[in-house]
Design an enzyme around this catalytic site. Structure first.
Site, mmCIF file in Angstrom:
data_model
loop_
_atom_site.group_PDB
_atom_site.id
_atom_site.type_symbol
_atom_site.label_atom_id
_atom_site.label_comp_id
_atom_site.label_asym_id
_atom_site.label_seq_id
_atom_site.Cartn_x
_atom_site.Cartn_y
_atom_site.Cartn_z
ATOM 1 N N HIS A 33 0.828 -1.209 0.000
ATOM 2 C CA HIS A 33 0.000 0.000 0.000
ATOM 3 C C HIS A 33 0.863 1.260 0.000
ATOM 4 C CE1 HIS A 33 0.761 0.828 4.306
ATOM 5 N NE2 HIS A 33 0.590 -0.481 4.508
ATOM 6 N N CYS A 40 3.075 -4.901 6.793
ATOM 7 C CA CYS A 40 2.729 -4.654 5.398
ATOM 8 C C CYS A 40 3.888 -3.969 4.673
ATOM 9 C CB CYS A 40 1.465 -3.802 5.312
ATOM 10 S SG CYS A 40 -0.012 -4.658 5.924
#
Length: 203
Positions: free
Chosen positions: A163, A179
């Protein structure tokens, strides 16, 4: 036809959104942004690339891995994401990876993609920090940034994502909760280049 970031940047003056010359910018630590990419419902801020170490800037590179063309390869130790674009070639992006103890490895696929994604902290995150919201709508203040690719295994969400980020200074560091963070302009480009089902190798 895929529009590249370079084409977008060259088009900004034509849109009345000229990016100030970097040489004329104040180099204070707080001065991280130099222009915008028009987007809906929010514009994407463009990072002053001079603040990113050269090795973590987007670049086309030779690639010796055996992963198939079109796949994504994440090198956690080097803090790079490779998009394999052809035999022996890849686009390499600098990324931020998970802190010690919050790193994930394995093979997955892009199960879904989202523009300006909402963020739902995991139960573990909320236990560590009870002040976190149950969910947060997408937008410039959202830690998932402008785009997100959701990683799935065997049809199930792994809870790991590739992301964007509103903390560009974290690129090249072990800073996330597991992440993979990218600059918003980089994940914007990647989002337009990889479909659902793309294979992802996290090393």
């Amino acid at each position: 036809m895929q529009i590249t970031r370079r084409q977008i940047l060259l088009a900004l003056p034509l849109l009345g959104l000229a990016t100030p010359a970097l040489a004329a910018r104040d180099t204070l630590e707080s001065d991280w942004f130099v222009g915008i990419i028009p987007d809906t419902p929010f514009n994407i801020e463009i990072v002053n690339i001079r603040k990113i170490p050269p090795e973590f800037r987007r670049q086309d590179v030779r690639y010796a891995g055996r992963e198939p063309v079109g796949s994504l390869v994440i090198d956690k130790r080097g803090r790079f994401l490779f998009h394999v674009t052809g035999p022996g070639r890849a686009v390499r992006y600098g990324v931020a990876v998970g802190r010690e103890g919050a790193q994930w490895s394995g093979e997955a696929v892009v199960g879904r993609r989202a523009r300006w994604p909402s963020w739902t902290p995991t139960a573990n995150m909320r236990r560590r920090n009870p002040k976190l919201p149950a969910t947060m709508p997408g937008g410039p203040e959202n830690p998932l940034g402008a785009r997100a690719l959701y990683l799935y295994q065997n049809g199930r969400d792994t809870l790991y994502r590739i992301h964007g980020t509103n903390e560009p200074w974290s690129i090249g560091k072990a800073a996330s909760s597991g992440c993979i963070r990218m600059l918003n302009e980089d994940v914007f480009e990647l989002f337009g280049s990889v479909p659902n089902g793309t294979r992802v190798f996290v090393r």
